[in-house]
Design a protein around this motif. Structure first.
Motif, PDB file in Angstrom:
ATOM      1  N   MET A   1       0.847  -1.191   0.000  1.00 43.43           N
ATOM      2  CA  MET A   1       0.000   0.000   0.000  1.00 43.43           C
ATOM      3  C   MET A   1       0.886   1.246   0.000  1.00 43.43           C
ATOM      4  N   ASN A   2       0.609   2.185  -0.900  1.00 43.33           N
ATOM      5  CA  ASN A   2       1.310   3.459  -0.922  1.00 43.33           C
ATOM      6  C   ASN A   2       0.762   4.356   0.180  1.00 43.33           C
ATOM      7  N   THR A   3       1.627   4.823   1.050  1.00 39.74           N
ATOM      8  CA  THR A   3       1.204   5.699   2.135  1.00 39.74           C
ATOM      9  C   THR A   3       2.146   6.891   2.210  1.00 39.74           C
ATOM     10  N   TYR A   4       1.712   7.924   2.912  1.00 35.61           N
ATOM     11  CA  TYR A   4       2.559   9.066   3.215  1.00 35.61           C
ATOM     12  C   TYR A   4       2.892   9.004   4.694  1.00 35.61           C
ATOM     13  N   ARG A   5       4.154   8.704   5.000  1.00 40.26           N
ATOM     14  CA  ARG A   5       4.580   8.570   6.398  1.00 40.26           C
ATOM     15  C   ARG A   5       5.158   9.888   6.880  1.00 40.26           C
ATOM     16  N   PHE A   6       4.768  10.283   8.089  1.00 45.53           N
ATOM     17  CA  PHE A   6       5.263  11.524   8.661  1.00 45.53           C
ATOM     18  C   PHE A   6       5.222  11.427  10.184  1.00 45.53           C
ATOM     19  N   THR A   7       5.915  12.330  10.836  1.00 38.28           N
ATOM     20  CA  THR A   7       5.932  12.381  12.289  1.00 38.28           C
ATOM     21  C   THR A   7       5.156  13.602  12.763  1.00 38.28           C
ATOM     22  N   PHE A   8       4.276  13.372  13.732  1.00 35.53           N
ATOM     23  CA  PHE A   8       3.443  14.443  14.284  1.00 35.53           C
ATOM     24  C   PHE A   8       3.429  14.292  15.795  1.00 35.53           C
ATOM     25  N   ALA A  11       4.658  11.100  17.181  1.00 33.96           N
ATOM     26  CA  ALA A  11       3.971   9.888  16.725  1.00 33.96           C
ATOM     27  C   ALA A  11       4.251   9.686  15.242  1.00 33.96           C
ATOM     28  N   THR A  12       4.642   8.483  14.865  1.00 30.71           N
ATOM     29  CA  THR A  12       4.867   8.154  13.457  1.00 30.71           C
ATOM     30  C   THR A  12       3.543   7.678  12.864  1.00 30.71           C
ATOM     31  N   LEU A  13       3.073   8.388  11.847  1.00 29.91           N
ATOM     32  CA  LEU A  13       1.751   8.157  11.280  1.00 29.91           C
ATOM     33  C   LEU A  13       1.849   7.890   9.786  1.00 29.91           C
ATOM     34  N   ASP A  14       0.879   7.144   9.275  1.00 34.66           N
ATOM     35  CA  ASP A  14       0.750   6.898   7.839  1.00 34.66           C
ATOM     36  C   ASP A  14      -0.597   7.423   7.370  1.00 34.66           C
ATOM     37  N   PHE A  15      -0.572   8.289   6.356  1.00 34.16           N
ATOM     38  CA  PHE A  15      -1.804   8.729   5.711  1.00 34.16           C
ATOM     39  C   PHE A  15      -2.042   7.812   4.522  1.00 34.16           C
ATOM     40  N   THR A 205      -5.383  12.738  -1.294  1.00 32.23           N
ATOM     41  CA  THR A 205      -5.734  11.330  -1.425  1.00 32.23           C
ATOM     42  C   THR A 205      -5.545  10.893  -2.870  1.00 32.23           C
ATOM     43  N   GLY A 206      -5.544   9.594  -3.065  1.00 30.61           N
ATOM     44  CA  GLY A 206      -5.385   9.033  -4.397  1.00 30.61           C
ATOM     45  C   GLY A 206      -4.520   7.795  -4.326  1.00 30.61           C
ATOM     46  N   PRO A 207      -4.235   7.160  -5.457  1.00 30.39           N
ATOM     47  CA  PRO A 207      -3.435   5.931  -5.442  1.00 30.39           C
ATOM     48  C   PRO A 207      -2.104   6.089  -4.711  1.00 30.39           C
ATOM     49  N   ARG A 208      -1.511   7.284  -4.789  1.00 30.92           N
ATOM     50  CA  ARG A 208      -0.309   7.600  -4.029  1.00 30.92           C
ATOM     51  C   ARG A 208      -0.515   8.971  -3.392  1.00 30.92           C
ATOM     52  N   PRO A 209      -0.630   9.052  -2.055  1.00 30.43           N
ATOM     53  CA  PRO A 209      -0.838  10.353  -1.410  1.00 30.43           C
ATOM     54  C   PRO A 209       0.282  11.330  -1.789  1.00 30.43           C
ATOM     55  N   VAL A 210      -0.131  12.562  -2.139  1.00 30.83           N
ATOM     56  CA  VAL A 210       0.815  13.562  -2.640  1.00 30.83           C
ATOM     57  C   VAL A 210       0.835  14.758  -1.695  1.00 30.83           C
ATOM     58  N   PRO A 211       1.997  15.058  -1.068  1.00 28.17           N
ATOM     59  CA  PRO A 211       2.091  16.247  -0.212  1.00 28.17           C
ATOM     60  C   PRO A 211       2.444  17.499  -1.026  1.00 28.17           C
TER      61      PRO A 211
END
Length: 216
Positions: A1-8, A11-15, A205-211
């Motif tokens: 699964m393509n996700t956008y990983r970031f720290t907030f 906490a390490t989160l995946d969108f 959102t989408g097949p690959r989350p884009v920041p």
């Protein structure tokens, strides 16, 4: 699964592509604004007829995200139902589907402005919930620190097309609406620009989350 990983807030989160937020260390999946029963409410209140498949489509995506993440806790950030009558009048197959998803998991219903009362589906009903550095609620507050909310259904435009998005800065996250047939509020709206810091980003959102930098 393509996700956008970031720290907030440490906490390490995946969108996820669907608009869900995954907190792997806690086995937690968070979604906002399912608005189950929207087509029924439109027919009941306005006589408008929408294809009656929105609950099925929304729950199919939710089940796929739960399966993919193996989430043991699910938080629904309010407006899970389009109104109290929609929650009370769920079709039996939909109610049973929700029960199957809830089985064996911690399930938290955060109260929203569309569904302020408790629903008879089990789980825990809360106005807000704090877990470690994060606080989950429906509507963002002005003095947020580590806040995860929904309500606004944010969208941002890229390449001429508006897509639901996560808005993120150092203090708050605002999740997109997860449900089918949910509209959206452009990130350029004053209600959102007033909440988000100048360096906020939008993750589409989408097949690959884009920041991207949050459009203003």
């Amino acid at each position: 699964m393509n996700t956008y990983r970031f720290t907030f807030r440490d906490a390490t989160l995946d969108f996820l592509p669907s608009g869900a937020l995954h907190w792997p260390d806690e086995g937690l999946l968070c979604v906002s604004d399912l608005h189950l029963g929207r087509s029924e409410r439109y027919a009941r209140r306005a006589g408008a007829l929408l294809p009656p498949y929105e609950a099925r489509e929304t729950l199919t995506r939710l089940q796929a995200d739960i399966d993919a993440t193996a989430a043991t806790t699910v938080i629904c950030l309010g407006d899970s139902f389009d109104d109290d009558a929609a929650a009370a009048g769920l079709d039996e197959p939909v109610a049973l589907w929700i029960a199957r998803l809830m089985a064996g998991r911690r399930w938290v219903w955060i109260e929203g402005n569309h569904d302020p009362g408790p629903v008879e589906l089990g789980g825990t009903h809360r106005d807000a919930l704090t877990l470690g550095p994060l606080t989950f609620r429906h509507i963002a507050t002005a003095d947020a620190v580590g806040e995860v909310s929904g309500h606004y259904h944010p969208k941002a435009r890229i390449a001429g097309r508006a897509r639901p998005c996560l808005l993120a800065d150092r203090q708050r996250l605002i999740l997109p609406a997860y449900g089918t047939y949910t509209g959206g509020l452009r990130s350029t709206d004053p209600a959102l620009t007033a909440l988000m810091a100048a360096d906020a980003r939008a993750v589409l959102t989408g097949p690959r989350p884009v920041p991207i930098p949050m459009p203003r």
